[in-house]
Scaffold this motif. Structure first.
Motif, PDB file in Angstrom:
ATOM      1  N   GLY A 104      13.511  92.355  88.102  1.00  0.00           N
ATOM      2  CA  GLY A 104      12.055  91.375  87.335  1.00  0.00           C
ATOM      3  C   GLY A 104      12.051  90.265  88.116  1.00  0.00           C
ATOM      4  N   LEU A 105      10.637  89.643  88.788  1.00  0.00           N
ATOM      5  CA  LEU A 105      10.949  88.124  88.919  1.00  0.00           C
ATOM      6  C   LEU A 105       9.962  87.204  87.978  1.00  0.00           C
ATOM      7  CD1 LEU A 105      10.933  86.244  90.736  1.00  0.00           C
ATOM      8  CD2 LEU A 105       9.035  87.537  92.600  1.00  0.00           C
ATOM      9  N   GLY A 106      10.129  86.595  87.804  1.00  0.00           N
ATOM     10  CA  GLY A 106       9.207  85.420  86.947  1.00  0.00           C
ATOM     11  C   GLY A 106       9.288  83.701  87.496  1.00  0.00           C
ATOM     12  N   GLU A 107       8.165  83.167  85.963  1.00  0.00           N
ATOM     13  CA  GLU A 107       8.262  81.841  87.267  1.00  0.00           C
ATOM     14  C   GLU A 107       7.536  80.734  86.274  1.00  0.00           C
ATOM     15  OE1 GLU A 107       5.920  81.319  91.459  1.00  0.00           O
ATOM     16  OE2 GLU A 107       4.517  80.072  89.575  1.00  0.00           O
ATOM     17  N   THR A 108       7.671  79.991  85.910  1.00  0.00           N
ATOM     18  CA  THR A 108       7.259  78.431  85.339  1.00  0.00           C
ATOM     19  C   THR A 108       7.320  77.684  85.863  1.00  0.00           C
ATOM     20  OG1 THR A 108       6.821  77.863  83.497  1.00  0.00           O
ATOM     21  CG2 THR A 108       8.985  78.237  84.263  1.00  0.00           C
ATOM     22  N   TYR A 109       6.831  76.083  85.439  1.00  0.00           N
ATOM     23  CA  TYR A 109       6.188  75.198  86.374  1.00  0.00           C
ATOM     24  C   TYR A 109       6.643  74.179  85.428  1.00  0.00           C
ATOM     25  CZ  TYR A 109       3.933  71.969  89.651  1.00  0.00           C
ATOM     26  OH  TYR A 109       4.001  71.424  90.482  1.00  0.00           O
ATOM     27  N   PHE A 110       7.130  72.968  85.760  1.00  0.00           N
ATOM     28  CA  PHE A 110       7.566  71.563  85.023  1.00  0.00           C
ATOM     29  C   PHE A 110       8.894  71.552  84.481  1.00  0.00           C
ATOM     30  CE2 PHE A 110       2.668  70.168  84.548  1.00  0.00           C
ATOM     31  CZ  PHE A 110       3.057  69.153  85.763  1.00  0.00           C
ATOM     32  N   GLY A 111       9.811  70.862  84.890  1.00  0.00           N
ATOM     33  CA  GLY A 111      10.891  69.978  83.824  1.00  0.00           C
ATOM     34  C   GLY A 111      11.629  71.469  84.381  1.00  0.00           C
ATOM     35  N   ALA A 112      11.937  71.722  86.126  1.00  0.00           N
ATOM     36  CA  ALA A 112      12.185  73.397  86.178  1.00  0.00           C
ATOM     37  C   ALA A 112      13.766  73.139  85.780  1.00  0.00           C
ATOM     38  CB  ALA A 112      12.353  73.413  87.737  1.00  0.00           C
ATOM     39  N   GLU A 113      14.285  72.551  85.799  1.00  0.00           N
ATOM     40  CA  GLU A 113      16.749  72.201  85.456  1.00  0.00           C
ATOM     41  C   GLU A 113      16.470  72.373  84.266  1.00  0.00           C
ATOM     42  OE1 GLU A 113      17.934  68.570  87.499  1.00  0.00           O
ATOM     43  OE2 GLU A 113      17.704  69.323  89.798  1.00  0.00           O
ATOM     44  N   ALA A 114      15.730  71.996  83.511  1.00  0.00           N
ATOM     45  CA  ALA A 114      15.768  72.408  81.753  1.00  0.00           C
ATOM     46  C   ALA A 114      15.446  73.421  81.518  1.00  0.00           C
ATOM     47  CB  ALA A 114      14.701  71.149  81.041  1.00  0.00           C
ATOM     48  N   VAL A 115      14.563  74.082  82.504  1.00  0.00           N
ATOM     49  CA  VAL A 115      14.108  75.375  81.782  1.00  0.00           C
ATOM     50  C   VAL A 115      14.810  75.907  82.231  1.00  0.00           C
ATOM     51  CG1 VAL A 115      12.637  77.402  82.863  1.00  0.00           C
ATOM     52  CG2 VAL A 115      11.480  74.774  81.981  1.00  0.00           C
ATOM     53  N   SER A 116      15.618  75.924  83.365  1.00  0.00           N
ATOM     54  CA  SER A 116      16.410  76.558  83.341  1.00  0.00           C
ATOM     55  C   SER A 116      17.803  76.766  83.121  1.00  0.00           C
ATOM     56  CB  SER A 116      17.512  76.130  85.326  1.00  0.00           C
ATOM     57  OG  SER A 116      18.268  77.052  85.645  1.00  0.00           O
ATOM     58  N   ALA A 117      18.148  76.157  82.074  1.00  0.00           N
ATOM     59  CA  ALA A 117      19.223  75.143  81.140  1.00  0.00           C
ATOM     60  C   ALA A 117      18.965  76.234  80.054  1.00  0.00           C
ATOM     61  CB  ALA A 117      19.724  73.927  81.037  1.00  0.00           C
ATOM     62  N   TRP A 118      17.865  76.357  79.644  1.00  0.00           N
ATOM     63  CA  TRP A 118      17.190  77.327  78.446  1.00  0.00           C
ATOM     64  C   TRP A 118      17.745  78.801  78.468  1.00  0.00           C
ATOM     65  CZ3 TRP A 118      13.693  81.111  77.059  1.00  0.00           C
ATOM     66  CH2 TRP A 118      13.852  80.539  75.518  1.00  0.00           C
ATOM     67  N   ILE A 119      17.276  78.973  79.588  1.00  0.00           N
ATOM     68  CA  ILE A 119      17.326  80.314  80.001  1.00  0.00           C
ATOM     69  C   ILE A 119      18.927  80.641  79.909  1.00  0.00           C
ATOM     70  CG2 ILE A 119      16.699  81.785  82.128  1.00  0.00           C
ATOM     71  CD1 ILE A 119      14.545  81.034  81.921  1.00  0.00           C
ATOM     72  N   HIS A 120      19.223  79.737  80.317  1.00  0.00           N
ATOM     73  CA  HIS A 120      20.901  80.537  80.632  1.00  0.00           C
ATOM     74  C   HIS A 120      21.527  79.876  78.780  1.00  0.00           C
ATOM     75  CE1 HIS A 120      21.010  81.810  84.352  1.00  0.00           C
ATOM     76  NE2 HIS A 120      20.883  80.677  85.100  1.00  0.00           N
ATOM     77  N   ASP A 121      21.399  79.513  78.490  1.00  0.00           N
ATOM     78  CA  ASP A 121      21.858  78.639  77.132  1.00  0.00           C
ATOM     79  C   ASP A 121      21.612  79.518  75.671  1.00  0.00           C
ATOM     80  OD1 ASP A 121      22.692  76.950  78.134  1.00  0.00           O
ATOM     81  OD2 ASP A 121      22.201  75.308  77.621  1.00  0.00           O
ATOM     82  N   MET A 122      20.357  79.323  76.184  1.00  0.00           N
ATOM     83  CA  MET A 122      19.430  80.611  74.734  1.00  0.00           C
ATOM     84  C   MET A 122      18.835  82.198  75.279  1.00  0.00           C
ATOM     85  SD  MET A 122      19.715  78.946  72.756  1.00  0.00           S
ATOM     86  CE  MET A 122      18.617  79.120  70.854  1.00  0.00           C
ATOM     87  N   GLY A 123      17.856  82.495  76.276  1.00  0.00           N
ATOM     88  CA  GLY A 123      17.475  83.819  76.553  1.00  0.00           C
ATOM     89  C   GLY A 123      18.452  84.784  77.232  1.00  0.00           C
ATOM     90  N   ALA A 124      19.165  84.249  78.001  1.00  0.00           N
ATOM     91  CA  ALA A 124      20.330  84.449  78.162  1.00  0.00           C
ATOM     92  C   ALA A 124      20.655  85.818  76.966  1.00  0.00           C
ATOM     93  CB  ALA A 124      21.129  84.222  79.408  1.00  0.00           C
ATOM     94  N   ASN A 125      21.507  85.256  76.363  1.00  0.00           N
ATOM     95  CA  ASN A 125      22.024  85.198  74.680  1.00  0.00           C
ATOM     96  C   ASN A 125      20.643  86.416  74.213  1.00  0.00           C
ATOM     97  OD1 ASN A 125      24.407  83.400  75.463  1.00  0.00           O
ATOM     98  ND2 ASN A 125      22.915  81.986  73.933  1.00  0.00           N
ATOM     99  N   VAL A 126      19.887  86.258  74.375  1.00  0.00           N
ATOM    100  CA  VAL A 126      18.935  87.494  73.871  1.00  0.00           C
ATOM    101  C   VAL A 126      18.771  88.563  74.830  1.00  0.00           C
ATOM    102  CG1 VAL A 126      16.448  87.572  73.219  1.00  0.00           C
ATOM    103  CG2 VAL A 126      17.268  84.977  72.704  1.00  0.00           C
ATOM    104  N   LEU A 127      19.069  88.251  76.200  1.00  0.00           N
ATOM    105  CA  LEU A 127      18.441  89.184  76.591  1.00  0.00           C
ATOM    106  C   LEU A 127      19.551  91.047  77.217  1.00  0.00           C
ATOM    107  CD1 LEU A 127      15.327  88.339  78.624  1.00  0.00           C
ATOM    108  CD2 LEU A 127      15.253  89.733  76.407  1.00  0.00           C
ATOM    109  N   LEU A 128      20.387  89.993  77.558  1.00  0.00           N
ATOM    110  CA  LEU A 128      22.126  90.631  78.283  1.00  0.00           C
ATOM    111  C   LEU A 128      22.036  91.358  77.345  1.00  0.00           C
ATOM    112  CD1 LEU A 128      23.725  87.135  79.804  1.00  0.00           C
ATOM    113  CD2 LEU A 128      22.189  89.348  80.732  1.00  0.00           C
ATOM    114  N   GLY A 129      22.271  93.141  78.301  1.00  0.00           N
ATOM    115  CA  GLY A 129      23.044  94.084  77.758  1.00  0.00           C
ATOM    116  C   GLY A 129      21.497  94.855  76.751  1.00  0.00           C
ATOM    117  N   LYS A 130      20.256  94.253  76.939  1.00  0.00           N
ATOM    118  CA  LYS A 130      19.398  94.205  75.753  1.00  0.00           C
ATOM    119  C   LYS A 130      18.324  95.869  76.661  1.00  0.00           C
ATOM    120  CE  LYS A 130      20.333  92.914  72.058  1.00  0.00           C
ATOM    121  NZ  LYS A 130      19.246  91.606  71.777  1.00  0.00           N
TER     122      LYS A 130
END
Length: 401
Positions: free
Chosen positions: A30-56
């Motif tokens: 699946g492909l997604g996108e967002t805009y502004f603060g890309a590096e900070a968004v990327s950090a949040w996705i790996h620090d927080m989002g991945a913990n919620v979604l991986l394995g689900k």
């Protein structure tokens, strides 16, 4: 089916865009996108989002939306909600691929086969630089770069009458321009002299003198003005019959926005700066806007966009999704606009979809004779071009099970 890997893809040439890919053990991506603060968004996705979604299971989308809220950032367009938006879009893309249906079909089907378009008059370089909406450097107004027929930022600044004729020839119903921004920068939006106001309205005067009412004019104000000055500007611009005033003031005081909306004869549109249904509920309850504008990749993804659209319909309000960001967001916008019964018009940027959008993704919604058509492939109907992953300026970060 389980989520096995989450990737973020950042490109130096487009430093505001964060692409996301969500991989599954059954081969769906699946492909997604967002805009502004890309590096900070990327950090949040790996620090927080991945913990919620991986394995689900990727198909329990509503559950994931709730679980991704987190302790902070639940009601905003901040880093957390933009990360959640990108992930939500990717999950809907997977759902569409699994069911072999385009996203607009999953939302309830098409209420129209195309939607009328207006052109936001940005130029080719507009998003190749750091964010400019709140603070526009001088060189963004004086570059005089000519790369083709769609250098529309220069167009509205220097030859708005010719630009209007060009857009009419391509069938666009409207054009969005922001000639007031440099004057807001000079005074922090607290004052504009009558001399400067006369300079700022020259594009509007040229358009109406050359083409009359053959094209609508959307006034983009980028939330740069205080209430008094915004009302002063609108009193003058009302004579040019604008289609709407977009984000005339900051969205942190909706009573003031309501005050502005009641002071003008023409529509007030708000706001891509707001996040989640709860913020938009207050706008609607206060009757502070006549058109609800939102960006699905800021406000909570497709899941939240659908709720905002339905709520606006209950208040008899039209919606218009925000473009002028990246190609995946544009595809999402069009899926939503094709489904939404109260969609008014679709924003697009011809300088983008005719050039760099096509460099980054395999398919872009067709804009023809002033209308936008949805992608009809499964899910979003588009993917990142393979060349993106081999660019010298790409940074790919991944989290795995």
């Amino acid at each position: 089916m389980k989520i096995t890997k989450i990737e973020t893809i950042l490109i130096e040439e487009f430093p505001n865009i964060c692409f996301v890919q969500v991989h599954t053990d059954e081969g769906f991506v699946g492909l997604g996108e967002t805009y502004f603060g890309a590096e900070a968004v990327s950090a949040w996705i790996h620090d927080m989002g991945a913990n919620v979604l991986l394995g689900k299971d990727p198909l329990t989308i509503d559950k994931h939306w709730q679980d991704l809220v987190g302790f902070v950032g639940a009601r905003s367009t901040g880093i957390e909600n933009r990360g959640r938006s990108a992930l939500d879009v990717a999950l809907w893309d997977i759902l569409g691929q699994v069911s072999n249906q385009p996203i607009y079909q999953l939302l309830g089907g098409a209420t129209r086969d195309k939607i009328q378009a207006y052109n936001t008059c940005a130029g080719y370089q507009y998003t190749r630089k750091r964010p400019k909406h709140a603070s526009l450097p001088v060189d963004n107004w004086n570059t005089h770069i000519e790369e083709g027929p769609y250098e529309d930022l220069e167009g509205f600044l220097y030859r708005a009458d010719e630009l209007a004729e060009s857009l009419i020839s391509e069938g666009f119903m409207g054009m969005k321009i922001w000639p007031l921004d440099p004057f807001a920068e000079a005074t922090k939006g607290r004052y504009i002299s009558m001399e400067d106001l006369k300079k700022a309205i020259e594009p509007f005067e040229k358009i109406r003198k050359r083409v009359g009412d053959k094209i609508e004019i959307m006034v983009e104000m980028h939330s740069l003005w205080d209430l008094r000055t915004a009302k002063q500007i609108a009193q003058v611009l009302d004579d040019y019959r604008p289609f709407w005033y977009e984000d005339p003031i900051r969205m942190d005081n909706l009573d003031s926005l309501q005050n502005f909306a009641r002071s003008t004869r023409f529509a007030t549109a708000a706001s891509e700066t707001l996040g989640t249904r709860w913020a938009f509920r207050e706008v609607m309850e206060k009757q502070a806007a006549d058109v609800i504008i939102f960006d699905p990749t800021y406000t909570g993804g497709i899941s939240e966009a659908k709720k905002i659209i339905s709520m606006a319909e209950a208040y008899q309000l039209p919606i218009a999704t925000h473009d002028c960001v990246g190609p995946v967001s544009f595809a999402v916008d069009v899926h939503l606009s094709i489904n939404a019964p109260n969609a008014l018009v679709q924003e697009c940027v011809r300088a983008f979809y005719n050039t760099w959008y096509k460099e980054l993704v395999t398919e872009v919604p067709v804009v023809k004779d002033g209308f936008v058509y949805p992608l009809t492939g499964p899910g979003l109907g588009t993917k990142l071009n393979p060349e993106v992953f081999t660019r010298s300026d790409v940074t790919i970060k991944e989290s795995k099970v």
